[in-house]
Design a protein around this motif. Structure first.
Motif, PDB file in Angstrom:
ATOM      1  N   ALA A 154      -3.620  -1.802   0.943  1.00  0.00           N
ATOM      2  CA  ALA A 154      -4.743  -2.618   1.443  1.00  0.00           C
ATOM      3  C   ALA A 154      -5.539  -1.852   2.492  1.00  0.00           C
ATOM      4  N   GLY A 155      -6.842  -1.830   2.337  1.00  0.00           N
ATOM      5  CA  GLY A 155      -7.718  -1.228   3.333  1.00  0.00           C
ATOM      6  C   GLY A 155      -7.792   0.294   3.280  1.00  0.00           C
ATOM      7  N   LEU A 156      -7.184   0.915   2.256  1.00  0.00           N
ATOM      8  CA  LEU A 156      -7.224   2.387   2.180  1.00  0.00           C
ATOM      9  C   LEU A 156      -8.269   2.838   1.165  1.00  0.00           C
ATOM     10  N   ASP A 157      -8.811   4.030   1.392  1.00  0.00           N
ATOM     11  CA  ASP A 157      -9.771   4.574   0.434  1.00  0.00           C
ATOM     12  C   ASP A 157      -9.026   5.028  -0.824  1.00  0.00           C
ATOM     13  N   PRO A 158      -9.762   5.298  -1.937  1.00  0.00           N
ATOM     14  CA  PRO A 158      -9.089   5.615  -3.208  1.00  0.00           C
ATOM     15  C   PRO A 158      -8.124   6.795  -3.123  1.00  0.00           C
ATOM     16  N   LEU A 159      -8.473   7.820  -2.342  1.00  0.00           N
ATOM     17  CA  LEU A 159      -7.583   8.988  -2.252  1.00  0.00           C
ATOM     18  C   LEU A 159      -6.278   8.622  -1.570  1.00  0.00           C
ATOM     19  N   ARG A 160      -6.404   7.900  -0.450  1.00  0.00           N
ATOM     20  CA  ARG A 160      -5.193   7.499   0.277  1.00  0.00           C
ATOM     21  C   ARG A 160      -4.393   6.495  -0.538  1.00  0.00           C
ATOM     22  N   ARG A 161      -5.116   5.645  -1.312  1.00  0.00           N
ATOM     23  CA  ARG A 161      -4.440   4.657  -2.156  1.00  0.00           C
ATOM     24  C   ARG A 161      -3.553   5.371  -3.172  1.00  0.00           C
ATOM     25  N   ASN A 162      -4.121   6.391  -3.798  1.00  0.00           N
ATOM     26  CA  ASN A 162      -3.328   7.169  -4.766  1.00  0.00           C
ATOM     27  C   ASN A 162      -2.137   7.821  -4.079  1.00  0.00           C
ATOM     28  N   ALA A 163      -2.384   8.326  -2.864  1.00  0.00           N
ATOM     29  CA  ALA A 163      -1.305   9.006  -2.137  1.00  0.00           C
ATOM     30  C   ALA A 163      -0.167   8.042  -1.841  1.00  0.00           C
ATOM     31  N   VAL A 164      -0.523   6.804  -1.511  1.00  0.00           N
ATOM     32  CA  VAL A 164       0.529   5.822  -1.214  1.00  0.00           C
ATOM     33  C   VAL A 164       1.339   5.508  -2.473  1.00  0.00           C
ATOM     34  N   PHE A 165       0.640   5.331  -3.613  1.00  0.00           N
ATOM     35  CA  PHE A 165       1.378   5.057  -4.857  1.00  0.00           C
ATOM     36  C   PHE A 165       2.260   6.254  -5.242  1.00  0.00           C
ATOM     37  N   ALA A 199      -0.937   0.634 -10.263  1.00  0.00           N
ATOM     38  CA  ALA A 199       0.307  -0.121 -10.419  1.00  0.00           C
ATOM     39  C   ALA A 199       0.921   0.134 -11.791  1.00  0.00           C
ATOM     40  N   LEU A 200       0.067   0.176 -12.814  1.00  0.00           N
ATOM     41  CA  LEU A 200       0.578   0.422 -14.172  1.00  0.00           C
ATOM     42  C   LEU A 200       1.207   1.809 -14.266  1.00  0.00           C
ATOM     43  N   ALA A 201       0.649   2.747 -13.502  1.00  0.00           N
ATOM     44  CA  ALA A 201       1.151   4.128 -13.578  1.00  0.00           C
ATOM     45  C   ALA A 201       2.525   4.278 -12.946  1.00  0.00           C
ATOM     46  N   VAL A 202       2.802   3.545 -11.879  1.00  0.00           N
ATOM     47  CA  VAL A 202       4.067   3.784 -11.162  1.00  0.00           C
ATOM     48  C   VAL A 202       5.164   2.777 -11.511  1.00  0.00           C
ATOM     49  N   SER A 203       4.814   1.691 -12.236  1.00  0.00           N
ATOM     50  CA  SER A 203       5.783   0.591 -12.393  1.00  0.00           C
ATOM     51  C   SER A 203       6.586   0.685 -13.678  1.00  0.00           C
ATOM     52  N   ASP A 204       7.821   0.162 -13.622  1.00  0.00           N
ATOM     53  CA  ASP A 204       8.622  -0.023 -14.828  1.00  0.00           C
ATOM     54  C   ASP A 204       8.309  -1.369 -15.466  1.00  0.00           C
ATOM     55  N   ARG A 205       8.013  -2.344 -14.579  1.00  0.00           N
ATOM     56  CA  ARG A 205       7.660  -3.673 -15.067  1.00  0.00           C
ATOM     57  C   ARG A 205       6.489  -4.199 -14.247  1.00  0.00           C
ATOM     58  N   VAL A 206       5.700  -5.039 -14.885  1.00  0.00           N
ATOM     59  CA  VAL A 206       4.533  -5.611 -14.224  1.00  0.00           C
ATOM     60  C   VAL A 206       4.577  -7.129 -14.413  1.00  0.00           C
ATOM     61  N   ALA A 207       4.187  -7.861 -13.365  1.00  0.00           N
ATOM     62  CA  ALA A 207       4.082  -9.320 -13.485  1.00  0.00           C
ATOM     63  C   ALA A 207       2.722  -9.736 -12.957  1.00  0.00           C
ATOM     64  N   LEU A 208       2.182 -10.801 -13.535  1.00  0.00           N
ATOM     65  CA  LEU A 208       0.882 -11.287 -13.062  1.00  0.00           C
ATOM     66  C   LEU A 208       1.044 -12.707 -12.538  1.00  0.00           C
ATOM     67  N   LEU A 209       0.739 -12.883 -11.254  1.00  0.00           N
ATOM     68  CA  LEU A 209       0.817 -14.202 -10.612  1.00  0.00           C
ATOM     69  C   LEU A 209      -0.572 -14.821 -10.638  1.00  0.00           C
ATOM     70  N   ASP A 210      -0.660 -16.002 -11.243  1.00  0.00           N
ATOM     71  CA  ASP A 210      -1.964 -16.653 -11.367  1.00  0.00           C
ATOM     72  C   ASP A 210      -1.734 -18.170 -11.404  1.00  0.00           C
ATOM     73  N   GLY A 211      -2.486 -18.906 -10.624  1.00  0.00           N
ATOM     74  CA  GLY A 211      -2.350 -20.363 -10.619  1.00  0.00           C
ATOM     75  C   GLY A 211      -0.969 -20.826 -10.186  1.00  0.00           C
ATOM     76  N   GLY A 212      -0.330 -20.077  -9.323  1.00  0.00           N
ATOM     77  CA  GLY A 212       0.972 -20.470  -8.793  1.00  0.00           C
ATOM     78  C   GLY A 212       2.139 -20.152  -9.698  1.00  0.00           C
ATOM     79  N   GLN A 213       1.882 -19.502 -10.832  1.00  0.00           N
ATOM     80  CA  GLN A 213       2.978 -19.166 -11.754  1.00  0.00           C
ATOM     81  C   GLN A 213       2.820 -17.746 -12.284  1.00  0.00           C
ATOM     82  N   MET A 214       3.920 -17.182 -12.776  1.00  0.00           N
ATOM     83  CA  MET A 214       3.845 -15.868 -13.406  1.00  0.00           C
ATOM     84  C   MET A 214       3.260 -16.048 -14.807  1.00  0.00           C
ATOM     85  N   ARG A 215       2.077 -15.516 -15.004  1.00  0.00           N
ATOM     86  CA  ARG A 215       1.440 -15.655 -16.318  1.00  0.00           C
ATOM     87  C   ARG A 215       1.924 -14.575 -17.274  1.00  0.00           C
ATOM     88  N   PHE A 216       2.488 -13.502 -16.687  1.00  0.00           N
ATOM     89  CA  PHE A 216       2.951 -12.406 -17.542  1.00  0.00           C
ATOM     90  C   PHE A 216       4.068 -11.675 -16.833  1.00  0.00           C
TER      91      PHE A 216
END
Lengths: 272, 258
Positions: free
Chosen positions: A176-187, A211-228
């Motif tokens: 949060a609040g980081l520029d794209p280069l620093r964002r990549n560095a954090v991931f 997130a897709l690049a570094v994760s083994d699994r992804v979840a999407l929170l939407d409307g108070g529930q995991m949609r995926f």
């Protein structure tokens, strides 16, 4: 990342978490499965309750209902011993870093060992210097947080999180609040140190491609529930409207801007 | 109307209970906390050393005014030789502990409430909780212990400096002889007066520091404000409640000891 050839053991099992603030159901029955040694990312728009969900996991917010099982044991407010064990084995990286301004980098990193263990002072110093060396922060050890850049602060916060050798690290909006280069560095940092130290990681973020690049699994929170919930590949291929809206948001923005340039009124307030 | 009164009453009782638990838990949490001594030293510096200039300045002026007013009042009855009695007993029994506590609330107490409020807002207190460390042991206990040590010392400074102020007014500005003033001071003040002074200082120190810490620590619970406004509201409330509690506790202790 975990070995795709094996069925990984479930490390964190979250079922039906509910949390209401006033009349608003922030979490309305959220489930999440986190295999041991994996990186799981919870995606979602701002204000969908991702941070509240992570704070429920960490015990900072008490859920109204639901069950959290950590390494096979149920965590609940009434069971102080299980919660204490969870805190001993888990670290939390705050969105704001939550470093103490009055302490130096070294003192900040030493804080959890100093306050929660009986490790001798000399060993604390050795372990902290080692963590700082691994995160390339050695020469900043006597500086205060106010003297460091955003990326460095994130690394100090990570050093503090890993110095206790946790088995689970919870990352709240680490970019949060980081520029794209620093964002990549954090991931990159998350992926690199997750491999190096072997912890299980749960991230909440809204940075989809990274997130897709570094994760083994992804979840999407939407409307108070995991949609995926699933692999990054399944997320990329999903036809669920909520997944598509989130995943294709960059393309949608390009379409909207192109339409605005043509003089069409296309702004949707649904996503604000 | 009854419902509002009842709810307000319950809120007040609940807050008293919460405050008592907070103070008790903070003091208990100090037991076995690592590097507590270092944190107490830091708190002693913040609450003690840094507040000394204010204590000295206010103490001198309080003594000066007491000497001046006391001299003219006593002069009406031809009893200016009693100026030392008046200044010393007023300072030792009442004004020393009360004014020193109010000054310390204004400087160190408000700073403590604001600091804890900011630490709550910036998730530093949450960070300690997620580590499994006790925020009460780490942040609050050293401040309470430092207050128990520093308030009696500060009050003693205030009183001594105030006595010097009274001496300056009575002898250097007005016509009283110095030895008359000091012999009256030593004759008037008894060990029981000093004990009362130090007891008040200890009680005021614990009470005001706990109130300021409690308000700052619970900044996130403010109903009508958040963020910077919540910190501001907590700090203001901490100073107001601490000041009232000093005067109320002063009356209570005085009525019990007189």
């Amino acid at each position: 990342m975990s070995d795709p050839g094996q069925t990984p053991e479930l490390f964190l099992d979250v079922r039906g978490i509910r949390k209401r603030f006033g009349d608003y159901d922030v979490l309305a029955g959220v489930d999440l499965l986190v295999p041991r040694g994996s990186v799981v990312t919870v995606l979602g728009k701002s204000g969908t309750g991702k941070s509240v969900f992570l704070k429920c996991l960490a015990g900072l917010v008490t859920p109204d209902a639901g069950e959290i099982r950590f390494d096979g044991r149920a965590l609940d407010a009434a069971n102080a011993a299980s919660r204490a064990e969870f805190r001993r084995r888990c670290s939390y990286l705050f969105q704001s870093n939550a470093l103490f301004d009055s302490l130096t980098v070294l003192e900040n990193v030493a804080l959890p060992l100093e306050q929660t263990t009986q490790v001798p002072n000399a060993e604390i110093r050795t372990r902290c210097l080692e963590a700082l060396r691994q995160l390339e922060l050695e020469r900043f050890r006597d500086q205060h947080p106010g003297q460091l850049s955003g990326g460095m602060l994130k690394r100090v916060a990570l050093a503090r999180a890993i110095v206790t050798r946790p088995e689970l690290v919870l990352f709240d909006e680490p970019t949060a609040g980081l520029d794209p280069l620093r964002r990549n560095a954090v991931f990159e940092m998350v992926a690199k140190y997750q491999r190096q130290f072997g912890f299980t990681a749960v991230l909440v973020t809204h940075d989809v491609p990274e997130a897709l690049a570094v994760s083994d699994r992804v979840a999407l929170l939407d409307g108070g529930q995991m949609r995926f919930q699933g692999t990054p590949g399944a997320f990329a291929a999903s036809e669920d409207p909520a997944v598509r809206a989130f995943r294709d948001s960059a393309g949608a923005l390009r379409d909207t801007i192109a339409a605005l340039r043509r003089g069409e009124t296309v702004l949707s307030e649904d996503n604000l | 109307m009854l419902r509002i009164l009842g709810r307000s009453g319950l809120d007040v009782v609940g807050e008293f209970g919460d405050f008592a638990l907070f103070t008790g838990r903070s003091l208990l949490a100090a037991i076995g906390s690592r590097k507590l001594g270092r944190r107490i030293m830091r708190a002693l510096y913040e609450q003690g050393v840094r507040c000394l200039p204010v204590i000295i300045i206010v103490g001198v002026f309080t003594g000066l005014v007491l000497g001046l007013q006391g001299y003219y009042v006593l002069n009406r009855f031809g009893s200016t030789s009693l100026l030392g009695d008046l200044v010393s007993l007023t300072l030792v029994r009442e004004l020393g502990p009360v004014l020193a506590a109010l000054m310390l609330v204004g400087q160190a107490g408000s700073a403590l409430a604001a600091e804890l409020g900011i630490q709550r807002n910036s998730e530093q207190i949450d960070a300690l909780e997620t580590m499994g460390a006790s925020p009460l042991a780490y942040l609050v206990a050293p401040r309470l212990i430092a207050a128990l040590l520093s308030f009696p010392i500060q009050t003693t400074f205030f009183t001594l400096v105030g006595l010097v102020g009274g001496w300056i007014s009575g002898t250097l500005v007005l016509a009283l002889q110095g030895n008359v003033y000091w012999s009256a001071v030593f004759r008037a003040v008894e060990p029981a007066d000093v004990r009362e002074c130090l007891l008040k200082a200890v009680v005021f120190g614990l009470l005001t520091t706990a109130i300021c810490a409690h308000n700052g620590y619970n900044t996130h619970r403010r109903r009508r404000a958040s963020g910077a406004r919540a910190v501001s509201a907590s700090t203001t409330r901490a100073v107001v409640l601490s000041s009232i509690s000093v005067l109320a506790a002063d009356y209570l202790i005085t009525s019990l000891l007189v």
